[in-house]
Design an enzyme around this catalytic site. Structure first.
Site, PDB file in Angstrom:
ATOM      1  N   SER A  90      31.714  24.552  66.912  1.00  0.00           N
ATOM      2  CA  SER A  90      31.741  23.278  66.182  1.00  0.00           C
ATOM      3  C   SER A  90      32.542  22.228  66.964  1.00  0.00           C
ATOM      4  O   SER A  90      32.209  21.047  66.931  1.00  0.00           O
ATOM      5  CB  SER A  90      32.278  23.453  64.755  1.00  0.00           C
ATOM      6  OG  SER A  90      33.641  23.770  64.764  1.00  0.00           O
ATOM      7  N   ARG A 105      40.449  42.223  83.384  1.00  0.00           N
ATOM      8  CA  ARG A 105      40.633  40.799  83.085  1.00  0.00           C
ATOM      9  C   ARG A 105      40.557  39.980  84.375  1.00  0.00           C
ATOM     10  O   ARG A 105      39.981  38.906  84.419  1.00  0.00           O
ATOM     11  CB  ARG A 105      42.000  40.624  82.402  1.00  0.00           C
ATOM     12  CG  ARG A 105      42.248  39.249  81.820  1.00  0.00           C
ATOM     13  CD  ARG A 105      43.550  39.204  81.047  1.00  0.00           C
ATOM     14  NE  ARG A 105      43.530  40.011  79.849  1.00  0.00           N
ATOM     15  CZ  ARG A 105      42.978  39.648  78.686  1.00  0.00           C
ATOM     16  NH1 ARG A 105      42.395  38.469  78.572  1.00  0.00           N
ATOM     17  NH2 ARG A 105      43.018  40.444  77.649  1.00  0.00           N
ATOM     18  N   HIS A 136      44.239  24.447  69.690  1.00  0.00           N
ATOM     19  CA  HIS A 136      44.798  25.618  69.010  1.00  0.00           C
ATOM     20  C   HIS A 136      45.068  25.255  67.544  1.00  0.00           C
ATOM     21  O   HIS A 136      45.687  24.226  67.267  1.00  0.00           O
ATOM     22  CB  HIS A 136      46.102  26.049  69.693  1.00  0.00           C
ATOM     23  CG  HIS A 136      46.693  27.253  69.051  1.00  0.00           C
ATOM     24  ND1 HIS A 136      46.209  28.530  69.281  1.00  0.00           N
ATOM     25  CD2 HIS A 136      47.680  27.386  68.135  1.00  0.00           C
ATOM     26  CE1 HIS A 136      46.891  29.388  68.540  1.00  0.00           C
ATOM     27  NE2 HIS A 136      47.787  28.721  67.839  1.00  0.00           N
ATOM     28  N   ASP A 138      49.415  29.427  74.865  1.00  0.00           N
ATOM     29  CA  ASP A 138      49.586  28.368  73.860  1.00  0.00           C
ATOM     30  C   ASP A 138      50.903  27.613  74.049  1.00  0.00           C
ATOM     31  O   ASP A 138      51.451  27.065  73.086  1.00  0.00           O
ATOM     32  CB  ASP A 138      49.498  28.946  72.433  1.00  0.00           C
ATOM     33  CG  ASP A 138      48.138  29.582  72.157  1.00  0.00           C
ATOM     34  OD1 ASP A 138      47.133  29.106  72.724  1.00  0.00           O
ATOM     35  OD2 ASP A 138      48.081  30.559  71.382  1.00  0.00           O
TER      36      ASP A 138
HETATM   37  C1  GAR Z   1      38.832  26.535  66.261  1.00  0.00           C
HETATM   38  O1  GAR Z   1      39.523  26.508  65.037  1.00  0.00           O
HETATM   39  C2  GAR Z   1      39.813  26.524  67.410  1.00  0.00           C
HETATM   40  O2  GAR Z   1      40.965  25.758  67.163  1.00  0.00           O
HETATM   41  C3  GAR Z   1      40.176  27.981  67.499  1.00  0.00           C
HETATM   42  O3  GAR Z   1      38.953  28.665  67.302  1.00  0.00           O
HETATM   43  C4  GAR Z   1      38.114  27.874  66.460  1.00  0.00           C
HETATM   44  C5  GAR Z   1      36.786  27.698  67.148  1.00  0.00           C
HETATM   45  O4  GAR Z   1      35.873  27.052  66.323  1.00  0.00           O
HETATM   46  N1  GAR Z   1      40.759  28.307  68.753  1.00  0.00           N
HETATM   47  C6  GAR Z   1      41.669  29.253  68.911  1.00  0.00           C
HETATM   48  O5  GAR Z   1      42.072  29.953  67.996  1.00  0.00           O
HETATM   49  C7  GAR Z   1      42.185  29.419  70.326  1.00  0.00           C
HETATM   50  N2  GAR Z   1      43.333  30.251  70.339  1.00  0.00           N
HETATM   51  P1  GAR Z   1      34.522  26.468  66.922  1.00  0.00           P
HETATM   52  O6  GAR Z   1      33.891  27.580  67.760  1.00  0.00           O
HETATM   53  O7  GAR Z   1      33.701  26.155  65.710  1.00  0.00           O
HETATM   54  O8  GAR Z   1      34.864  25.257  67.747  1.00  0.00           O
END
Ligand code: GAR
Length: 224
Positions: free
Chosen positions: A21, A73, A117, A153
Site C-alpha cells: 500500500s 543473509r 517504520h 530502525d
Molecule cells: C507498513 O505499515 C510499514 O510501515 C511496515 O510494514 C507495513 C507494510 O505495508 N514496515 C515495517 O514494519 C518495517 N519494519 P504495505 O506493504 O501495505 O506498504
C-alpha cells in the site's frame, strides 16, 4: 526529444515484502507529480505478494528475489546489491520490506536508502509495534520515515506522524489509522529527497540545509 526528457527523470527502486500500500502511494505520488521521479523497478523478497500485482498494473518492471533461495543473509544481500547497482537508482525505498539488511549492504547505499517504520522511533523498533504500544498503555502511536543506517530502525528520522490510541483500538485498527499517515508522509519525504532538499550529511538528516531534530521535520498534522 521525449526520450531525452524521460531519461532526465530521477529513478526510484521500491523494495517490498507484502501488500504494497505504501508502494501504491508512491506510484500515485509519481503519477500526480507530487514526486518528480519514476519508479524504475519494484523488487520483492517474497513471491506472489500483492505489491507485485500493483507494480504490474502500473506497468512497472518488477522482480522477485526470493530470500528463501539463498543459503545465507549475505548471499541474498549480494544478489540484491548486484541488482540495485545495475539499476543505478537515485533512491532506494524500503516500503514494508521485512528483511534485515547486512551492514555491508547498507553501507554500499548509505544516503540513498530510506525506510518507513510503524512507530514513533526510537520507541518500538522491530516487529509488532502496534500491539506493543497498546500493551504498554501508550496514548500515541505513529510512523517514522528515516534514513537507513546499519543500526536496525536506528537511522536519523526524516519525518514522523503521530496517531492517537483510543481505548477500543486493537493492533489492526491502529495499523489502519497509522497506514493513512504512512501514505501521506512517505511520498512527501521522497519528494524532498528527489527535489534535492533532503540528504544524509555527516550522518545527520538535513532538510533545506538545516539539520533535522531527532523526531524529524515539522509536520502539519504533527501535534508535538
Ligand atoms: C507498513 O505499515 C510499514 O510501515 C511496515 O510494514 C507495513 C507494510 O505495508 N514496515 C515495517 O514494519 C518495517 N519494519 P504495505 O506493504 O501495505 O506498504
Amino acid at each position: 526529444m521525449l526520450d531525452k526528457q524521460a531519461s532526465k527523470k530521477s529513478r526510484i527502486v521500491v523494495l517490498i515484502s507484502g501488500s504494497g500500500s505504501n508502494l501504491q502511494a508512491i506510484i500515485d505520488g509519481c503519477q500526480h507529480r507530487q514526486i518528480n521521479a519514476e519508479v524504475a523497478m519494484v523488487i520483492s523478497n517474497r513471491p506472489g505478494v500483492f505489491g507485485l500485482q500493483r507494480a504490474e498494473q502500473a506497468g512497472i518492471a518488477n522482480v522477485c528475489i526470493d530470500h528463501k533461495l539463498f543459503a545465507s543473509r549475505e548471499d541474498f544481500d549480494k544478489a540484491l546489491n548486484d541488482k540495485l547497482k545495475e539499476l543505478n537508482a537515485d533512491l532506494i525505498v524500503l516500503a514494508g520490506f521485512m528483511r534485515i539488511l547486512t551492514p555491508t549492504f547498507v553501507t554500499n547505499f548509505i544516503g540513498k536508502l530510506v525506510n518507513i517504520h510503524p512507530s514513533l522511533l526510537p520507541k518500538y523498533p522491530g516487529l509488532n509495534t502496534h500491539q506493543r504500544a497498546i500493551d504498554d498503555g501508550e496514548s500515541k502511536a505513529g510512523v517514522t520515515v528515516h534514513f537507513v543506517t546499519p543500526e536496525l530502525d536506528g537511522g536519523p528520522a526524516i519525518i514522523q506522524a503521530p496517531v492517537s490510541i483510543e481505548t477500543n483500538d486493537d493492533a489492526s485498527s491502529l495499523a489502519a489509522k497509522v497506514l493513512i499517515e504512512e501514505h501521506r508522509i512517505y511520498p512527501l519525504a521522497i519528494s524532498w529527497f528527489i527535489d534535492g532538499r533532503l540528504s544524509l550529511t555527516h550522518g545527520k538528516a538535513t532538510l533545506d540545509n538545516e539539520i533535522l531534530p531527532s523526531h524529524g521535520a515539522k509536520n502539519s498534522s504533527n501535534a508535538q
